[in-house]
Scaffold this motif. Structure first.
Motif, PDB file in Angstrom:
ATOM      1  N   VAL A 171      -9.224 -23.284  -0.982  1.00  0.00           N
ATOM      2  CA  VAL A 171      -9.711 -24.471  -1.689  1.00  0.00           C
ATOM      3  C   VAL A 171      -8.634 -25.014  -2.626  1.00  0.00           C
ATOM      4  CG1 VAL A 171     -11.443 -25.327  -3.322  1.00  0.00           C
ATOM      5  CG2 VAL A 171     -12.115 -23.746  -1.507  1.00  0.00           C
ATOM      6  N   CYS A 172      -7.915 -24.113  -3.294  1.00  0.00           N
ATOM      7  CA  CYS A 172      -6.837 -24.554  -4.195  1.00  0.00           C
ATOM      8  C   CYS A 172      -5.721 -25.257  -3.425  1.00  0.00           C
ATOM      9  CB  CYS A 172      -6.269 -23.366  -4.963  1.00  0.00           C
ATOM     10  SG  CYS A 172      -7.354 -22.743  -6.266  1.00  0.00           S
ATOM     11  N   LEU A 173      -5.440 -24.804  -2.212  1.00  0.00           N
ATOM     12  CA  LEU A 173      -4.424 -25.470  -1.392  1.00  0.00           C
ATOM     13  C   LEU A 173      -4.825 -26.916  -1.104  1.00  0.00           C
ATOM     14  CD1 LEU A 173      -3.332 -22.796   1.252  1.00  0.00           C
ATOM     15  CD2 LEU A 173      -1.956 -23.735  -0.605  1.00  0.00           C
ATOM     16  N   LYS A 174      -6.134 -27.135  -0.881  1.00  0.00           N
ATOM     17  CA  LYS A 174      -6.608 -28.502  -0.650  1.00  0.00           C
ATOM     18  C   LYS A 174      -6.589 -29.303  -1.947  1.00  0.00           C
ATOM     19  CE  LYS A 174      -9.687 -27.291   3.197  1.00  0.00           C
ATOM     20  NZ  LYS A 174     -11.091 -27.270   3.692  1.00  0.00           N
ATOM     21  N   ARG A 175      -6.931 -28.633  -3.048  1.00  0.00           N
ATOM     22  CA  ARG A 175      -7.009 -29.332  -4.337  1.00  0.00           C
ATOM     23  C   ARG A 175      -5.624 -29.652  -4.886  1.00  0.00           C
ATOM     24  NH1 ARG A 175      -7.167 -32.013  -8.031  1.00  0.00           N
ATOM     25  NH2 ARG A 175      -8.603 -32.130  -9.791  1.00  0.00           N
ATOM     26  N   TRP A 176      -4.684 -28.759  -4.643  1.00  0.00           N
ATOM     27  CA  TRP A 176      -3.315 -28.929  -5.165  1.00  0.00           C
ATOM     28  C   TRP A 176      -2.311 -28.907  -4.024  1.00  0.00           C
ATOM     29  CZ3 TRP A 176      -4.572 -24.104  -8.431  1.00  0.00           C
ATOM     30  CH2 TRP A 176      -5.422 -24.454  -9.490  1.00  0.00           C
ATOM     31  N   PRO A 177      -2.209 -29.934  -3.212  1.00  0.00           N
ATOM     32  CA  PRO A 177      -1.203 -29.949  -2.134  1.00  0.00           C
ATOM     33  C   PRO A 177       0.200 -29.989  -2.740  1.00  0.00           C
ATOM     34  CG  PRO A 177      -2.269 -32.095  -2.345  1.00  0.00           C
ATOM     35  CD  PRO A 177      -3.007 -31.176  -3.255  1.00  0.00           C
ATOM     36  N   LEU A 178       0.947 -28.926  -2.566  1.00  0.00           N
ATOM     37  CA  LEU A 178       2.279 -28.837  -3.163  1.00  0.00           C
ATOM     38  C   LEU A 178       3.264 -29.720  -2.411  1.00  0.00           C
ATOM     39  CD1 LEU A 178       2.496 -24.960  -3.728  1.00  0.00           C
ATOM     40  CD2 LEU A 178       1.879 -26.720  -5.395  1.00  0.00           C
ATOM     41  N   PRO A 179       4.071 -30.518  -3.115  1.00  0.00           N
ATOM     42  CA  PRO A 179       5.067 -31.375  -2.457  1.00  0.00           C
ATOM     43  C   PRO A 179       6.313 -30.577  -2.076  1.00  0.00           C
ATOM     44  CG  PRO A 179       5.160 -31.717  -4.820  1.00  0.00           C
ATOM     45  CD  PRO A 179       4.040 -30.736  -4.582  1.00  0.00           C
ATOM     46  N   LEU A 180       6.091 -29.518  -1.293  1.00  0.00           N
ATOM     47  CA  LEU A 180       7.176 -28.622  -0.895  1.00  0.00           C
ATOM     48  C   LEU A 180       7.055 -28.341   0.598  1.00  0.00           C
ATOM     49  CD1 LEU A 180       6.907 -25.971  -3.771  1.00  0.00           C
ATOM     50  CD2 LEU A 180       8.730 -27.668  -3.532  1.00  0.00           C
ATOM     51  N   PRO A 181       8.169 -28.078   1.282  1.00  0.00           N
ATOM     52  CA  PRO A 181       8.083 -27.618   2.665  1.00  0.00           C
ATOM     53  C   PRO A 181       7.274 -26.324   2.750  1.00  0.00           C
ATOM     54  CG  PRO A 181      10.335 -28.218   2.104  1.00  0.00           C
ATOM     55  CD  PRO A 181       9.572 -28.236   0.823  1.00  0.00           C
ATOM     56  N   VAL A 182       6.672 -26.091   3.906  1.00  0.00           N
ATOM     57  CA  VAL A 182       5.761 -24.965   4.065  1.00  0.00           C
ATOM     58  C   VAL A 182       6.406 -23.641   3.673  1.00  0.00           C
ATOM     59  CG1 VAL A 182       4.445 -23.623   5.743  1.00  0.00           C
ATOM     60  CG2 VAL A 182       4.396 -26.116   5.838  1.00  0.00           C
ATOM     61  N   TRP A 183       7.612 -23.391   4.169  1.00  0.00           N
ATOM     62  CA  TRP A 183       8.245 -22.100   3.909  1.00  0.00           C
ATOM     63  C   TRP A 183       8.682 -21.963   2.460  1.00  0.00           C
ATOM     64  CZ3 TRP A 183       7.360 -18.186   6.783  1.00  0.00           C
ATOM     65  CH2 TRP A 183       7.090 -18.363   8.143  1.00  0.00           C
ATOM     66  N   THR A 184       9.093 -23.057   1.841  1.00  0.00           N
ATOM     67  CA  THR A 184       9.432 -22.996   0.422  1.00  0.00           C
ATOM     68  C   THR A 184       8.194 -22.702  -0.408  1.00  0.00           C
ATOM     69  OG1 THR A 184      11.217 -24.598   0.758  1.00  0.00           O
ATOM     70  CG2 THR A 184      10.472 -24.244  -1.505  1.00  0.00           C
ATOM     71  N   ALA A 185       7.083 -23.350  -0.059  1.00  0.00           N
ATOM     72  CA  ALA A 185       5.833 -23.103  -0.774  1.00  0.00           C
ATOM     73  C   ALA A 185       5.409 -21.639  -0.628  1.00  0.00           C
ATOM     74  CB  ALA A 185       4.744 -24.032  -0.257  1.00  0.00           C
ATOM     75  N   LEU A 186       5.510 -21.088   0.580  1.00  0.00           N
ATOM     76  CA  LEU A 186       5.166 -19.686   0.798  1.00  0.00           C
ATOM     77  C   LEU A 186       6.076 -18.774  -0.006  1.00  0.00           C
ATOM     78  CD1 LEU A 186       3.642 -17.433   2.326  1.00  0.00           C
ATOM     79  CD2 LEU A 186       5.343 -17.655   4.148  1.00  0.00           C
ATOM     80  N   TYR A 187       7.357 -19.086  -0.024  1.00  0.00           N
ATOM     81  CA  TYR A 187       8.352 -18.256  -0.706  1.00  0.00           C
ATOM     82  C   TYR A 187       8.066 -18.155  -2.201  1.00  0.00           C
ATOM     83  CZ  TYR A 187      13.068 -16.728  -2.119  1.00  0.00           C
ATOM     84  OH  TYR A 187      14.142 -16.050  -2.651  1.00  0.00           O
TER      85      TYR A 187
END
Length: 298
Positions: A171-187
């Motif tokens: 739910v937080c991922l939907k509420r706060w979409p990070l303006p980062l590439p997927v792998w950077t966000a995971l890292y």
């Protein structure tokens, strides 16, 4: 690649996560929960660093702006979810773990309706009731009265908390979409999780350095933390999130079968009935509601 071969992406991800459920159970008593929780994410972090560090540094100002959200995501999705699962494994079965994990999509729907004000159709409500009946049937070992008299076991309570944490992560991922590439966000989320897991790791007794323990950590740190997400993201890319999510319904089935074959767990009738109700409820909840017929305008 043939469109049918795209189905192998989410299937492989589910099979890897099935293996991780077995690894979680096998680690109980061999490696302290806080140690394997930290070691798996440390291993993943080290392996991701050569590929993600430069991208993270280039986006350091964006990361700093979203640091509170990144910290919460790392806490819920990595530290709490898998950390609580390792504690749960000491007193619940791998089969139960698989059934609980299958509840995550349904819990996500529930939390999103409360926090994000998302509206769901009547099938979602029916699916929620059916899945809840299934999980309570498993917790009561086939007897709802036993659940009332004995309560929920410690391991099952930990596992339920883990699944709520992961649903909150979604739910937080939907509420706060990070303006980062997927792998950077995971890292950066893994880095945040390591900060939360470090105190428990430092206070825990050291785990014996055996080949078996090393294999458990390697599996949790590489296939379960890196390879499976790659397969899953490819499935979402080529099949869409809806078709991909359906494959999660296989998780309690594959976990129960492999736990019986590899860990010697006994598959009781209440596992079959309760697990079947959980899967049925999730299928109902994920079906889109039929659009209402348009009313004639006078």
């Amino acid at each position: 690649m043939s469109p049918r071969l795209y189905l192998t992406f989410p299937l492989m991800a589910v099979l890897i996560w099935t293996g991780n459920n077995l690894v979680t159970k096998a680690s109980a008593g061999a490696i302290p929960p806080s140690v394997i929780a930290f070691d798996r994410w440390l291993l993943a972090f080290v392996l991701l660093t050569p590929f993600c560090l430069c991208g993270a540094w280039a986006r350091r100002f964006v990361i700093r702006q979203h640091l509170p959200q990144i910290a919460i995501l790392g806490l819920l999705g990595m530290a709490l979810y898998q950390g609580l699962a390792y504690y749960a494994a000491a007193s619940t079965s791998a089969t139960n773990i698989g059934i609980f994990v299958a509840l995550v999509p349904l819990l996500t729907l529930g939390l999103s309706s409360v926090w994000l004000r998302q509206k769901h159709g009547p099938l979602a409500l029916v699916g929620g009731v059916v899945s809840l009946a299934g999980i309570l049937f498993v917790l009561g070992q086939g007897d709802y009265g036993r659940l009332l008299s004995h309560g929920v076991g410690r391991g099952d309570a930990f596992m339920l908390g883990a699944c709520v944490a992961y649903a909150g992560y979604g739910v937080c991922l939907k509420r706060w979409p990070l303006p980062l590439p997927v792998w950077t966000a995971l890292y950066v989320q893994v880095a945040a999780a390591l900060v939360f897991l470090l105190p428990g790791y430092l206070l825990a007794p050291s785990a014996p350095a055996t080949p078996a323990n090393a294999a458990l950590i390697l599996y949790a740190g590489i296939p379960a933390s890196i390879v499976a997400p790659v397969f899953w993201m490819q499935g979402v890319k080529h099949l869409g999130p809806g078709r991909t999510a359906i494959f999660m319904n296989l998780l309690p089935i594959t976990t129960a079968v492999l736990a019986a074959l590899l860990l010697g767990e006994v598959l009781h009738p209440y596992h079959l009935v309760g697990g079947g109700l959980v899967v049925l409820g999730i299928v109902l909840a994920q079906r889109p509601a039929r659009p209402r017929p348009a009313t004639a305008q006078l």
